[in-house]
Enzyme design. Structure first.
Site, PDB file in Angstrom:
ATOM      1  N   MET A  93      39.229  46.613  37.954  1.00  0.00           N
ATOM      2  CA  MET A  93      40.408  45.808  38.290  1.00  0.00           C
ATOM      3  C   MET A  93      41.650  46.396  37.626  1.00  0.00           C
ATOM      4  O   MET A  93      42.688  45.743  37.568  1.00  0.00           O
ATOM      5  CB  MET A  93      40.207  44.362  37.851  1.00  0.00           C
ATOM      6  CG  MET A  93      39.057  43.691  38.597  1.00  0.00           C
ATOM      7  SD  MET A  93      39.220  41.916  38.684  1.00  0.00           S
ATOM      8  CE  MET A  93      39.230  41.478  36.971  1.00  0.00           C
ATOM      9  N   GLY A  94      41.523  47.605  37.093  1.00  0.00           N
ATOM     10  CA  GLY A  94      42.695  48.273  36.523  1.00  0.00           C
ATOM     11  C   GLY A  94      42.995  47.834  35.099  1.00  0.00           C
ATOM     12  O   GLY A  94      42.161  47.237  34.423  1.00  0.00           O
TER      13      GLY A  94
ATOM     14  N   HIS B 230      36.595  51.676  30.453  1.00  0.00           N
ATOM     15  CA  HIS B 230      36.617  52.167  31.841  1.00  0.00           C
ATOM     16  C   HIS B 230      36.498  53.688  31.857  1.00  0.00           C
ATOM     17  O   HIS B 230      35.821  54.266  32.715  1.00  0.00           O
ATOM     18  CB  HIS B 230      37.933  51.789  32.523  1.00  0.00           C
ATOM     19  CG  HIS B 230      38.198  50.325  32.642  1.00  0.00           C
ATOM     20  ND1 HIS B 230      39.158  49.674  31.901  1.00  0.00           N
ATOM     21  CD2 HIS B 230      37.644  49.373  33.442  1.00  0.00           C
ATOM     22  CE1 HIS B 230      39.181  48.394  32.227  1.00  0.00           C
ATOM     23  NE2 HIS B 230      38.278  48.177  33.149  1.00  0.00           N
TER      24      HIS B 230
ATOM     25  N   SER C  72      38.370  45.183  26.332  1.00  0.00           N
ATOM     26  CA  SER C  72      38.576  44.377  27.544  1.00  0.00           C
ATOM     27  C   SER C  72      40.057  44.375  27.883  1.00  0.00           C
ATOM     28  O   SER C  72      40.904  44.356  26.984  1.00  0.00           O
ATOM     29  CB  SER C  72      38.106  42.940  27.295  1.00  0.00           C
ATOM     30  OG  SER C  72      38.619  42.087  28.289  1.00  0.00           O
TER      31      SER C  72
END
Ligand code: AMP
Length: 282
Positions: free
Chosen positions: A30-31, A37, A185
């Protein structure tokens, strides 16, 4: 690295790569990328010839009182971070292209979507399974990369792929943590300094549980009680759940074996943090 915003253009590029015999890897996100990531992208880079990172804040996985409108977005920064980690292509479709009509077809993985986080996030995992199915159908990758940070999501996607015969190999990547143990996060930026200072207790409680397990404790009730006490000492922490479940089915386990998932969600003000550990494994 290329930015692609149209479904049809992405399909052309992937079809061309596959006809050249290339292995295609997809990293759905979701960027607002961080090092967690990036570890997914780095693994995809090692495994595949064409690494596609999707960036899409999926409206149908957010509840009415959740943070869809305010979820952090920064495509420029994400492009740089994805490129640095080894991505070839960013796929960032507009919402109107992903959902040109109100979505009537959904993917629901029974039992696994209503427990743990699903209890306080009704419909969330239906939204996740639906958008991941769409991304799988659009990109048709050989492999797709998911973080163990979202253990329930990972288990649901694995089961969806198995039950619905998606010809895609799911690769699970370990949780990337800050130096003090807090799981990385995109939502950590919501934490106030005081909340941020208390947030590492989640990881500390998981480590404590792992120690109890190593010393021979096999009762879920005992482990969870010790964790509740530890987290309870932090004045700003409000426990949503702490549960020990079967890693594959996500159903509760009372007496532990070697592959039980210990998962928790704790609120700090409006910010809900999740974390987990596989007892006996990590
Ligand atoms: P998100 O953008 O939060 O939807 O996450 C996209 C993917 O990155 C999911 O597969 C997550 O599980 C994974 N991810 C997010 N945070 C971490 C982390 N700290 N460590 C490993 N993977 C992560």
């Amino acid at each position: 690295m290329e930015l692609c915003q149209q479904i049809s253009v992405l399909r052309q590029k992937i079809t061309a790569a596959k006809s050249d015999g290339k292995q295609v890897g997809l990293v759905p996100t979701m960027g607002y990328l961080h090092a967690g990531h990036q570890s997914l992208i780095q693994q995809a880079r090692l495994d595949c010839d064409l690494v596609v990172v999707s960036i899409f804040v999926n409206p149908i996985q957010f509840g009415p009182n959740e943070d869809y409108a305010t979820y952090p977005r920064d495509l420029e920064r994400d492009s740089q971070m994805a490129y640095a980690a080894g991505a070839d292509l960013i796929f960032a479709p507009p919402v109107a292209d992903m959902y040109p009509k109100p979505n009537l077809a959904h993917v629901e993985v029974d039992l696994m979507g209503n427990c743990l986080c699903g209890r306080s996030r009704q419909g969330h995992f239906r939204g996740v399974a639906t958008v991941v199915s769409k991304l799988f159908n659009i990109a048709q990758p050989h492999k797709a990369y998911f973080g163990k940070k979202d253990a329930q999501q990972l288990a649901i996607i694995k089961r969806m792929v198995e039950d619905l015969n998606f010809p895609i190999h799911i690769v699970a990547i370990p949780i990337a943590r800050e130096q003090d143990g807090l799981a990385m996060s995109s939502r950590n930026i919501y934490l106030s300094p005081a909340q941020r200072a208390q947030a590492p207790v989640l990881h500390q409680a998981l480590v404590k549980a792992q120690e109890m397990f190593t010393l021979g404790e096999r009762s879920s009730i005992q482990i969870i009680a010790a964790m509740k006490q530890m987290i309870g000492y932090q004045s700003l922490a409000d426990i949503d759940y702490i549960e020990i479940v079967d890693t594959e089915t996500l159903q509760p386990v009372e007496i532990l074996d070697n592959s039980s998932l210990l998962a928790l969600a704790v609120r700090f003000g409006k910010t809900r943090l999740i974390d987990n550990i596989t007892l006996g494994e990590d």
